[in-house]
Motif scaffolding. Structure first.
Motif, PDB file in Angstrom:
ATOM      1  N   THR A  61       0.850  -1.183   0.000  1.00 47.70           N
ATOM      2  CA  THR A  61       0.000   0.000   0.000  1.00 47.70           C
ATOM      3  C   THR A  61       0.892   1.241   0.000  1.00 47.70           C
ATOM      4  O   THR A  61       2.079   1.179   0.347  1.00 47.70           O
ATOM      5  CB  THR A  61      -0.915   0.034   1.236  1.00 47.70           C
ATOM      6  OG1 THR A  61      -0.110  -0.001   2.412  1.00 47.70           O
ATOM      7  CG2 THR A  61      -1.874  -1.157   1.223  1.00 47.70           C
ATOM      8  N   VAL A  62       0.308   2.353  -0.382  1.00 53.62           N
ATOM      9  CA  VAL A  62       1.077   3.598  -0.464  1.00 53.62           C
ATOM     10  C   VAL A  62       1.462   4.062   0.934  1.00 53.62           C
ATOM     11  O   VAL A  62       0.607   4.171   1.821  1.00 53.62           O
ATOM     12  CB  VAL A  62       0.264   4.686  -1.182  1.00 53.62           C
ATOM     13  CG1 VAL A  62       1.062   5.990  -1.239  1.00 53.62           C
ATOM     14  CG2 VAL A  62      -0.114   4.232  -2.578  1.00 53.62           C
ATOM     15  N   VAL A  63       2.743   4.322   1.150  1.00 48.60           N
ATOM     16  CA  VAL A  63       3.206   4.804   2.452  1.00 48.60           C
ATOM     17  C   VAL A  63       2.763   6.249   2.649  1.00 48.60           C
ATOM     18  O   VAL A  63       2.481   6.972   1.683  1.00 48.60           O
ATOM     19  CB  VAL A  63       4.746   4.704   2.565  1.00 48.60           C
ATOM     20  CG1 VAL A  63       5.216   3.278   2.377  1.00 48.60           C
ATOM     21  CG2 VAL A  63       5.424   5.624   1.555  1.00 48.60           C
ATOM     22  N   ARG A  64       2.661   6.664   3.899  1.00 41.30           N
ATOM     23  CA  ARG A  64       2.247   8.039   4.196  1.00 41.30           C
ATOM     24  C   ARG A  64       3.243   9.029   3.575  1.00 41.30           C
ATOM     25  O   ARG A  64       4.455   8.920   3.770  1.00 41.30           O
ATOM     26  CB  ARG A  64       2.165   8.263   5.704  1.00 41.30           C
ATOM     27  CG  ARG A  64       1.677   9.653   6.105  1.00 41.30           C
ATOM     28  CD  ARG A  64       1.582   9.778   7.613  1.00 41.30           C
ATOM     29  NE  ARG A  64       0.573   8.880   8.140  1.00 41.30           N
ATOM     30  CZ  ARG A  64      -0.726   9.159   8.215  1.00 41.30           C
ATOM     31  NH1 ARG A  64      -1.166  10.323   7.734  1.00 41.30           N
ATOM     32  NH2 ARG A  64      -1.567   8.298   8.737  1.00 41.30           N
ATOM     33  N   GLY A  65       2.723   9.969   2.845  1.00 45.43           N
ATOM     34  CA  GLY A  65       3.581  10.945   2.158  1.00 45.43           C
ATOM     35  C   GLY A  65       4.245  10.372   0.920  1.00 45.43           C
ATOM     36  O   GLY A  65       5.143  11.012   0.353  1.00 45.43           O
ATOM     37  N   GLY A  66       3.806   9.198   0.485  1.00 45.89           N
ATOM     38  CA  GLY A  66       4.451   8.539  -0.651  1.00 45.89           C
ATOM     39  C   GLY A  66       3.818   8.811  -1.996  1.00 45.89           C
ATOM     40  O   GLY A  66       4.035   8.056  -2.948  1.00 45.89           O
ATOM     41  N   LEU A  67       3.007   9.849  -2.105  1.00 47.40           N
ATOM     42  CA  LEU A  67       2.424  10.261  -3.382  1.00 47.40           C
ATOM     43  C   LEU A  67       3.027  11.587  -3.793  1.00 47.40           C
ATOM     44  O   LEU A  67       3.067  12.528  -3.010  1.00 47.40           O
ATOM     45  CB  LEU A  67       0.898  10.393  -3.251  1.00 47.40           C
ATOM     46  CG  LEU A  67       0.171  11.061  -4.433  1.00 47.40           C
ATOM     47  CD1 LEU A  67       0.287  10.209  -5.690  1.00 47.40           C
ATOM     48  CD2 LEU A  67      -1.289  11.324  -4.090  1.00 47.40           C
ATOM     49  N   TRP A  68       3.522  11.665  -5.008  1.00 45.63           N
ATOM     50  CA  TRP A  68       4.046  12.927  -5.508  1.00 45.63           C
ATOM     51  C   TRP A  68       3.793  13.037  -7.007  1.00 45.63           C
ATOM     52  O   TRP A  68       3.495  12.061  -7.685  1.00 45.63           O
ATOM     53  CB  TRP A  68       5.536  13.081  -5.187  1.00 45.63           C
ATOM     54  CG  TRP A  68       6.464  12.209  -5.984  1.00 45.63           C
ATOM     55  CD1 TRP A  68       7.151  12.536  -7.126  1.00 45.63           C
ATOM     56  CD2 TRP A  68       6.833  10.849  -5.697  1.00 45.63           C
ATOM     57  NE1 TRP A  68       7.916  11.487  -7.558  1.00 45.63           N
ATOM     58  CE2 TRP A  68       7.745  10.436  -6.699  1.00 45.63           C
ATOM     59  CE3 TRP A  68       6.492   9.944  -4.694  1.00 45.63           C
ATOM     60  CZ2 TRP A  68       8.304   9.168  -6.728  1.00 45.63           C
ATOM     61  CZ3 TRP A  68       7.044   8.684  -4.721  1.00 45.63           C
ATOM     62  CH2 TRP A  68       7.941   8.305  -5.727  1.00 45.63           C
ATOM     63  N   TYR A  69       3.907  14.272  -7.515  1.00 46.45           N
ATOM     64  CA  TYR A  69       3.616  14.545  -8.922  1.00 46.45           C
ATOM     65  C   TYR A  69       4.865  15.111  -9.604  1.00 46.45           C
ATOM     66  O   TYR A  69       5.495  16.036  -9.092  1.00 46.45           O
ATOM     67  CB  TYR A  69       2.456  15.529  -9.059  1.00 46.45           C
ATOM     68  CG  TYR A  69       1.129  14.951  -8.600  1.00 46.45           C
ATOM     69  CD1 TYR A  69       0.323  14.230  -9.483  1.00 46.45           C
ATOM     70  CD2 TYR A  69       0.700  15.121  -7.289  1.00 46.45           C
ATOM     71  CE1 TYR A  69      -0.880  13.696  -9.066  1.00 46.45           C
ATOM     72  CE2 TYR A  69      -0.504  14.591  -6.858  1.00 46.45           C
ATOM     73  CZ  TYR A  69      -1.294  13.872  -7.748  1.00 46.45           C
ATOM     74  OH  TYR A  69      -2.487  13.339  -7.329  1.00 46.45           O
ATOM     75  N   GLU A  70       5.166  14.540 -10.762  1.00 49.36           N
ATOM     76  CA  GLU A  70       6.309  14.988 -11.555  1.00 49.36           C
ATOM     77  C   GLU A  70       5.816  15.605 -12.861  1.00 49.36           C
ATOM     78  O   GLU A  70       4.850  15.131 -13.453  1.00 49.36           O
ATOM     79  CB  GLU A  70       7.228  13.809 -11.895  1.00 49.36           C
ATOM     80  CG  GLU A  70       7.859  13.136 -10.702  1.00 49.36           C
ATOM     81  CD  GLU A  70       8.672  11.923 -11.102  1.00 49.36           C
ATOM     82  OE1 GLU A  70       8.658  11.563 -12.299  1.00 49.36           O
ATOM     83  OE2 GLU A  70       9.307  11.332 -10.225  1.00 49.36           O
ATOM     84  N   GLU A  71       6.496  16.629 -13.286  1.00 48.61           N
ATOM     85  CA  GLU A  71       6.227  17.257 -14.576  1.00 48.61           C
ATOM     86  C   GLU A  71       7.222  16.716 -15.594  1.00 48.61           C
ATOM     87  O   GLU A  71       8.381  16.464 -15.270  1.00 48.61           O
ATOM     88  CB  GLU A  71       6.367  18.778 -14.443  1.00 48.61           C
ATOM     89  CG  GLU A  71       5.879  19.564 -15.638  1.00 48.61           C
ATOM     90  CD  GLU A  71       5.976  21.052 -15.410  1.00 48.61           C
ATOM     91  OE1 GLU A  71       5.042  21.772 -15.799  1.00 48.61           O
ATOM     92  OE2 GLU A  71       6.987  21.512 -14.830  1.00 48.61           O
ATOM     93  N   ALA A  72       6.770  16.510 -16.817  1.00 47.81           N
ATOM     94  CA  ALA A  72       7.661  16.011 -17.865  1.00 47.81           C
ATOM     95  C   ALA A  72       7.330  16.689 -19.188  1.00 47.81           C
ATOM     96  O   ALA A  72       6.160  16.992 -19.480  1.00 47.81           O
ATOM     97  CB  ALA A  72       7.531  14.496 -18.012  1.00 47.81           C
ATOM     98  N   ILE A  73       8.358  16.947 -19.976  1.00 47.64           N
ATOM     99  CA  ILE A  73       8.161  17.461 -21.336  1.00 47.64           C
ATOM    100  C   ILE A  73       7.652  16.296 -22.181  1.00 47.64           C
ATOM    101  O   ILE A  73       8.241  15.219 -22.165  1.00 47.64           O
ATOM    102  CB  ILE A  73       9.478  18.016 -21.895  1.00 47.64           C
ATOM    103  CG1 ILE A  73      10.046  19.090 -20.963  1.00 47.64           C
ATOM    104  CG2 ILE A  73       9.272  18.589 -23.297  1.00 47.64           C
ATOM    105  CD1 ILE A  73      11.445  19.543 -21.317  1.00 47.64           C
ATOM    106  N   PRO A  74       6.555  16.476 -22.919  1.00 49.65           N
ATOM    107  CA  PRO A  74       5.929  15.327 -23.580  1.00 49.65           C
ATOM    108  C   PRO A  74       6.770  14.721 -24.700  1.00 49.65           C
ATOM    109  O   PRO A  74       7.611  15.394 -25.316  1.00 49.65           O
ATOM    110  CB  PRO A  74       4.614  15.904 -24.129  1.00 49.65           C
ATOM    111  CG  PRO A  74       4.834  17.378 -24.199  1.00 49.65           C
ATOM    112  CD  PRO A  74       5.783  17.714 -23.100  1.00 49.65           C
TER     113      PRO A  74
END
Length: 294
Positions: A238-251
């Motif tokens: 399962t996802v650990v606490r604080g283990g969600l993040w968002y990355e930006e990428a050039i397509p």
């Protein structure tokens, strides 16, 4: 000194990171130019990948290490063979690389799947840099981009006659509708297609659109790929606490332009592909070389 114009195309999303948390909705943004806000691949990233760690060990005296130090430079000292004293073996790089700037930005289109967007500002900067290098170095060893850059309105998209991205009389890009001006960019797109894509120019030509600087800036800001990443607990999965993040990428499909300047070492650019930026293990950052032959 010689200067060569190099083009790169993203085969997968590219994340040239900033090395720091943005403290915004996007945890890991891509590197951008300060003045324009356009995404960019820093020259240091290109240089590091091309060097591939060669010649960094001061005691490595192999031919490969010697060539890498000469082409990419080196800063350091080593002990003399006949004493405990150290001698400076630093040397300046013979090859200079510039940042890779966005030349064509892919944006989802209602017709034709996606469009290759560029704008007058991007093309004018390319022509300016090309002219400056030719004047200063007297040896721009690549095909020249000399086409006239047409003027256009804020809500217009200039297109070649052979276009696949028109629906009715509009070019519908994400949530922006632009007035299609078909047949107004034929000379421009033909020159750019041959310069950058060569024999593959067909699929570029039918998706090309010249838009205003403001529209291009909007999609440079809002048209990046946002990737959600999670860290799982190894036991519970399962996802650990604080283990969600968002990355930006050039397509993927984005095309970049850069210059290499120097007396020697241009053969280092002869790579079928490069891996740039983070997340290499999940296939991010694959670039292929286009045009600007060495």
């Amino acid at each position: 000194m010689n200067a060569k114009m190099i083009f790169w195309q993203a085969l997968t999303p590219v994340h040239p990171g900033t090395g720091q948390d943005s403290s915004s909705v996007i945890d890991l943004p891509v590197a951008r130019e300060a003045a324009t806000g356009f995404p960019v691949i820093p020259a240091s990233s290109l240089k590091g990948v091309l060097r591939d760690g060669r010649g960094l060990e001061k005691n490595d005296e192999s031919e490969d290490a010697t060539v890498a130090r000469r082409v990419f430079g080196y800063a350091g000292k080593k002990k003399k063979s006949d004493s405990e004293e150290e001698e400076d073996i630093s040397q300046a790089a013979e090859l200079t690389l510039t940042d890779a700037r966005v030349l064509f930005l892919p944006v989802r289109s209602y017709a034709g799947t996606f469009a290759f967007l560029t704008c007058p500002l991007v093309l004018e900067r390319l022509q300016r840099d090309q002219k400056a290098l030719e004047c200063d170095q007297k040896a721009l060893d690549c095909s020249k981009f000399e086409a006239t850059i047409p003027n256009l309105g804020q809500t217009e998209a200039l297109l070649p006659q052979n276009t696949q991205i028109v629906h009715g009389d509009k070019v519908i890009l994400e949530d922006i509708d632009l007035e299609a001006k078909v047949g107004t960019a034929d000379a421009l797109v033909q020159e750019l297609g041959q310069l950058v894509f060569g024999e593959e120019s067909g699929y570029f030509v039918e998706r090309f659109a010249l838009v205003s600087n403001d529209v291009f800036a909007y999609f440079s800001e809002m048209g990046m790929e946002i990737i959600a990443r999670v860290k799982l607990d190894s036991d519970s999965k399962t996802v650990v606490r604080g283990g969600l993040w968002y990355e930006e990428a050039i397509p993927a499909e984005t095309v970049f332009s850069s210059f290499a300047i120097g007396k020697d070492g241009f053969e280092e650019l002869n790579r079928p592909y490069l891996q740039i930026g983070g997340q290499a293990s999940v296939g991010r950052g694959l670039l292929r070389r286009l045009g600007g032959g060495v």
